[in-house]
Write a protein that holds these residues in place. Structure first.
Motif, PDB file in Angstrom:
ATOM      1  N   HIS A   3      -1.296   6.173   3.321  1.00  0.00           N
ATOM      2  CA  HIS A   3      -2.652   6.697   3.493  1.00  0.00           C
ATOM      3  C   HIS A   3      -2.525   8.121   4.052  1.00  0.00           C
ATOM      4  O   HIS A   3      -1.421   8.629   4.230  1.00  0.00           O
ATOM      5  CB  HIS A   3      -3.451   5.807   4.441  1.00  0.00           C
ATOM      6  CG  HIS A   3      -3.577   4.378   3.976  1.00  0.00           C
ATOM      7  ND1 HIS A   3      -3.982   4.025   2.707  1.00  0.00           N
ATOM      8  CD2 HIS A   3      -3.337   3.213   4.622  1.00  0.00           C
ATOM      9  CE1 HIS A   3      -3.999   2.705   2.593  1.00  0.00           C
ATOM     10  NE2 HIS A   3      -3.608   2.191   3.735  1.00  0.00           N
ATOM     11  N   SER A  16       0.821  -1.209   0.000  1.00  0.00           N
ATOM     12  CA  SER A  16       0.000   0.000   0.000  1.00  0.00           C
ATOM     13  C   SER A  16       0.850   1.252   0.000  1.00  0.00           C
ATOM     14  O   SER A  16       1.860   1.329   0.703  1.00  0.00           O
ATOM     15  CB  SER A  16      -0.900   0.031   1.244  1.00  0.00           C
ATOM     16  OG  SER A  16      -1.747  -1.080   1.281  1.00  0.00           O
ATOM     17  N   GLN A  17       0.406   2.234  -0.759  1.00  0.00           N
ATOM     18  CA  GLN A  17       1.010   3.555  -0.719  1.00  0.00           C
ATOM     19  C   GLN A  17       0.568   4.229   0.584  1.00  0.00           C
ATOM     20  O   GLN A  17      -0.397   3.794   1.207  1.00  0.00           O
ATOM     21  CB  GLN A  17       0.549   4.379  -1.931  1.00  0.00           C
ATOM     22  CG  GLN A  17       1.052   3.851  -3.259  1.00  0.00           C
ATOM     23  CD  GLN A  17       2.576   3.804  -3.321  1.00  0.00           C
ATOM     24  OE1 GLN A  17       3.257   4.767  -2.992  1.00  0.00           O
ATOM     25  NE2 GLN A  17       3.113   2.659  -3.725  1.00  0.00           N
ATOM     26  N   GLN A  68       2.722   5.883   5.678  1.00  0.00           N
ATOM     27  CA  GLN A  68       3.931   5.722   4.880  1.00  0.00           C
ATOM     28  C   GLN A  68       3.788   4.399   4.130  1.00  0.00           C
ATOM     29  O   GLN A  68       2.919   3.599   4.460  1.00  0.00           O
ATOM     30  CB  GLN A  68       5.189   5.754   5.745  1.00  0.00           C
ATOM     31  CG  GLN A  68       5.158   4.811   6.939  1.00  0.00           C
ATOM     32  CD  GLN A  68       6.297   5.082   7.899  1.00  0.00           C
ATOM     33  OE1 GLN A  68       7.440   4.897   7.539  1.00  0.00           O
ATOM     34  NE2 GLN A  68       5.979   5.522   9.101  1.00  0.00           N
ATOM     35  N   GLN A  69       4.594   4.184   3.097  1.00  0.00           N
ATOM     36  CA  GLN A  69       4.450   2.951   2.323  1.00  0.00           C
ATOM     37  C   GLN A  69       4.596   1.754   3.257  1.00  0.00           C
ATOM     38  O   GLN A  69       5.470   1.727   4.114  1.00  0.00           O
ATOM     39  CB  GLN A  69       5.475   2.873   1.200  1.00  0.00           C
ATOM     40  CG  GLN A  69       5.229   1.666   0.316  1.00  0.00           C
ATOM     41  CD  GLN A  69       5.918   1.745  -1.024  1.00  0.00           C
ATOM     42  OE1 GLN A  69       6.242   2.825  -1.496  1.00  0.00           O
ATOM     43  NE2 GLN A  69       6.126   0.602  -1.633  1.00  0.00           N
TER      44      GLN A  69
END
Length: 191
Positions: A132, A129-130, A170-171
């Motif tokens: 949020h 996930s990138q 954060q990623q």
């Protein structure tokens, strides 16, 4: 001889979509993110400027937790006191290319605030996930299998029954490091 003109008209999907969306307290942006349909397309559908394809109608029905026929109906059912969704009615985000399946367990009206999912990862599968929004956190409880959480340069394995809590602004990645399918409950809290 004239051909009779049908008085039947297609269902007003836009009006029904808007009623269902508003009844769940969702913005166009919320529904766009959940259903994977662009915000501009949703706006056009609601204003009856565009007709959704069957695939888009199916995605919207899944995102709203209704049967596709309910979305195509001009009458909106009243909200039940106890609503039980059968397994096939639970909206699902398949990530077949990455070896994951996310079942959306939380109600759509809480999307963007509190979300909870059942995450299934195939052996070697991952959910990357990138970042949020700032302040967002995730809480993952491992039900079975073997999973590892990576946030930035940090990595931690989670044992069955254990819960990992980590920043999601954060990623980050959740990986199945085992040889069997892994399953976890994932809660996302947006601040």
């Amino acid at each position: 001889m004239k051909t009779p003109v049908s008085t039947n008209s297609p269902p007003e999907v836009g009006a029904t979509l808007q009623k269902l969306r508003l009844a769940r307290g969702l913005t166009l942006e919320d529904l766009s993110r959940i259903a994977g349909v662009s915000k501009s397309m949703l706006s056009q559908i609601e204003r009856e400027k565009a007709n959704p394809t069957i695939a888009i109608t199916w995605r919207l029905a899944n995102a709203l937790g209704v049967a596709i026929g309910e979305l195509l109906s001009s009458t909106v059912k009243s909200v039940e006191t106890i609503r039980v969704l059968d397994a096939h009615e639970t909206p699902t985000l398949p990530g077949d290319h990455a070896g994951y399946v996310l079942r959306i367990l939380g109600p759509m009206e809480l999307a963007g605030k509190y979300e909870w999912y059942e995450l299934t990862l195939a052996p070697g599968g991952e959910l990357v996930s990138q970042p949020h929004d700032p302040g967002t956190t995730e809480h993952l409880t491992l039900l079975h299998g073997s999973m590892e959480i990576e946030v930035g340069a940090a990595k931690r394995r989670v044992k069955i029954g254990g819960t990992a809590r980590y920043p999601a602004d954060q990623q980050h990645a959740i990986r199945n490091t085992g040889k069997t399918e892994g399953k976890a409950l994932l809660v996302v809290i947006h601040r």
